[in-house]
Scaffold this motif. Structure first.
Motif, PDB file in Angstrom:
ATOM      1  N   HIS A  51      18.445-152.069 -51.438  1.00 40.57           N
ATOM      2  CA  HIS A  51      18.492-151.329 -52.703  1.00 40.57           C
ATOM      3  C   HIS A  51      19.715-151.739 -53.524  1.00 40.57           C
ATOM      4  O   HIS A  51      20.094-151.067 -54.470  1.00 40.57           O
ATOM      5  CB  HIS A  51      18.518-149.818 -52.428  1.00 40.57           C
ATOM      6  N   THR A  75      22.728-141.424 -52.173  1.00 43.10           N
ATOM      7  CA  THR A  75      21.625-141.654 -51.243  1.00 43.10           C
ATOM      8  C   THR A  75      22.100-142.617 -50.166  1.00 43.10           C
ATOM      9  O   THR A  75      22.779-143.599 -50.454  1.00 43.10           O
ATOM     10  CB  THR A  75      20.401-142.250 -51.967  1.00 43.10           C
ATOM     11  N   TYR A  77      20.610-144.856 -46.826  1.00 43.78           N
ATOM     12  CA  TYR A  77      19.443-145.385 -46.128  1.00 43.78           C
ATOM     13  C   TYR A  77      19.889-145.925 -44.778  1.00 43.78           C
ATOM     14  O   TYR A  77      20.810-146.741 -44.714  1.00 43.78           O
ATOM     15  CB  TYR A  77      18.796-146.526 -46.920  1.00 43.78           C
ATOM     16  N   ALA A  86      14.198-150.515 -42.745  1.00 41.98           N
ATOM     17  CA  ALA A  86      14.494-149.087 -42.612  1.00 41.98           C
ATOM     18  C   ALA A  86      14.310-148.645 -41.159  1.00 41.98           C
ATOM     19  O   ALA A  86      13.419-149.121 -40.465  1.00 41.98           O
ATOM     20  CB  ALA A  86      13.572-148.278 -43.515  1.00 41.98           C
ATOM     21  N   GLU A 114      11.062-141.153 -46.650  1.00 42.72           N
ATOM     22  CA  GLU A 114      10.243-142.059 -47.443  1.00 42.72           C
ATOM     23  C   GLU A 114       8.783-141.812 -47.050  1.00 42.72           C
ATOM     24  O   GLU A 114       8.505-141.285 -45.965  1.00 42.72           O
ATOM     25  CB  GLU A 114      10.612-143.516 -47.121  1.00 42.72           C
ATOM     26  N   ASP A 117       7.973-143.135 -43.581  1.00 42.12           N
ATOM     27  CA  ASP A 117       8.665-142.610 -42.402  1.00 42.12           C
ATOM     28  C   ASP A 117       7.723-141.743 -41.579  1.00 42.12           C
ATOM     29  O   ASP A 117       6.939-140.961 -42.135  1.00 42.12           O
ATOM     30  CB  ASP A 117       9.888-141.781 -42.812  1.00 42.12           C
ATOM     31  N   SER A 122      13.406-139.497 -40.749  1.00 41.79           N
ATOM     32  CA  SER A 122      13.750-139.937 -42.094  1.00 41.79           C
ATOM     33  C   SER A 122      14.686-141.141 -42.021  1.00 41.79           C
ATOM     34  O   SER A 122      15.560-141.204 -41.173  1.00 41.79           O
ATOM     35  CB  SER A 122      14.439-138.806 -42.866  1.00 41.79           C
ATOM     36  N   SER A 123      14.476-142.071 -42.948  1.00 41.12           N
ATOM     37  CA  SER A 123      15.395-143.200 -43.083  1.00 41.12           C
ATOM     38  C   SER A 123      16.245-143.035 -44.349  1.00 41.12           C
ATOM     39  O   SER A 123      17.144-143.822 -44.583  1.00 41.12           O
ATOM     40  CB  SER A 123      14.614-144.519 -43.151  1.00 41.12           C
ATOM     41  N   ARG A 124      15.956-141.980 -45.131  1.00 45.27           N
ATOM     42  CA  ARG A 124      16.684-141.735 -46.384  1.00 45.27           C
ATOM     43  C   ARG A 124      17.287-140.330 -46.364  1.00 45.27           C
ATOM     44  O   ARG A 124      16.646-139.366 -45.953  1.00 45.27           O
ATOM     45  CB  ARG A 124      15.731-141.870 -47.571  1.00 45.27           C
ATOM     46  N   VAL A 126      19.787-137.683 -48.919  1.00 40.49           N
ATOM     47  CA  VAL A 126      20.190-137.530 -50.313  1.00 40.49           C
ATOM     48  C   VAL A 126      21.008-136.261 -50.520  1.00 40.49           C
ATOM     49  O   VAL A 126      20.757-135.232 -49.881  1.00 40.49           O
ATOM     50  CB  VAL A 126      18.936-137.481 -51.229  1.00 40.49           C
TER      51      VAL A 126
END
Length: 169
Positions: A51, A75, A77, A86, A114, A117, A122-124, A126
């Motif tokens: 990203h 965010t 990752y 990810a 995501e 996922d 979760s790989s994210r 926030v």
């Protein structure tokens, strides 16, 4: 007396010959010492995430976390060792610890999976918090990210590039 000198001289000669010959052969056939491994590692080590964010190394390059932010949110990752793929994890949050004006502060980024996922992972992560964004941009804050992956706690230093040409504050 002579009977003792001859075997002693032969043994000494044999040891010197084998010792010197063995070392010389080993030294001659050994490749020269180079630092090619370090050069290769430096070239293979990723400099930014998928990203285009800042990478945080976890462990001995076991995982990476890519940190990106805009003016109001941060965010993170979770990525594999190559910082390309990810890695969804079971954690519900990751934590950023830093120091602001001499006072330690802690911010928790919440899991925001995501679409790809697996359920419950979760790989994210926030957090919408302009204060955290401001602190991350403060070079004196020394931010560190902490996360537990498969039961192992990891901490990595966040070293954001302070080139603000890509975003405004």
């Amino acid at each position: 007396m002579r009977n003792y000198l001859l075997p002693l001289a032969l043994c000494g000669s044999l040891l010197l010959t084998l010792g010197c010959g063995g070392d010389a052969a080993t030294t001659a056939s050994a490749p020269p010492a180079t630092d090619d491994t370090a050069v290769a590692d430096a070239h293979d080590h990723p400099t930014e995430g998928p990203h285009h964010g800042t990478l945080v190394e976890l462990g001995s390059d076991e995982y990476h976390v890519e940190v990106i932010h805009d003016a109001t949110s941060v965010t993170a990752y979770i990525l594999d060792h190559s910082a390309k793929k990810a890695v969804p994890i079971a954690a519900k949050e990751v934590t950023i610890n830093l120091v602001h004006n001499g006072t330690p502060e802690q911010f928790k980024l919440i899991a925001s999976p995501e679409a790809t996922d697996p359920s419950g992972q979760s790989s994210r992560f926030v957090l919408a918090d302009a204060e955290l964004v401001e602190h991350l941009d403060d070079e004196a804050s020394s931010p560190k990210l902490s996360v537990t992956i498969e039961g192992t706690p990891f901490t990595g230093k966040i070293e954001l590039s302070h080139d603000h040409s890509g975003h405004a504050h």
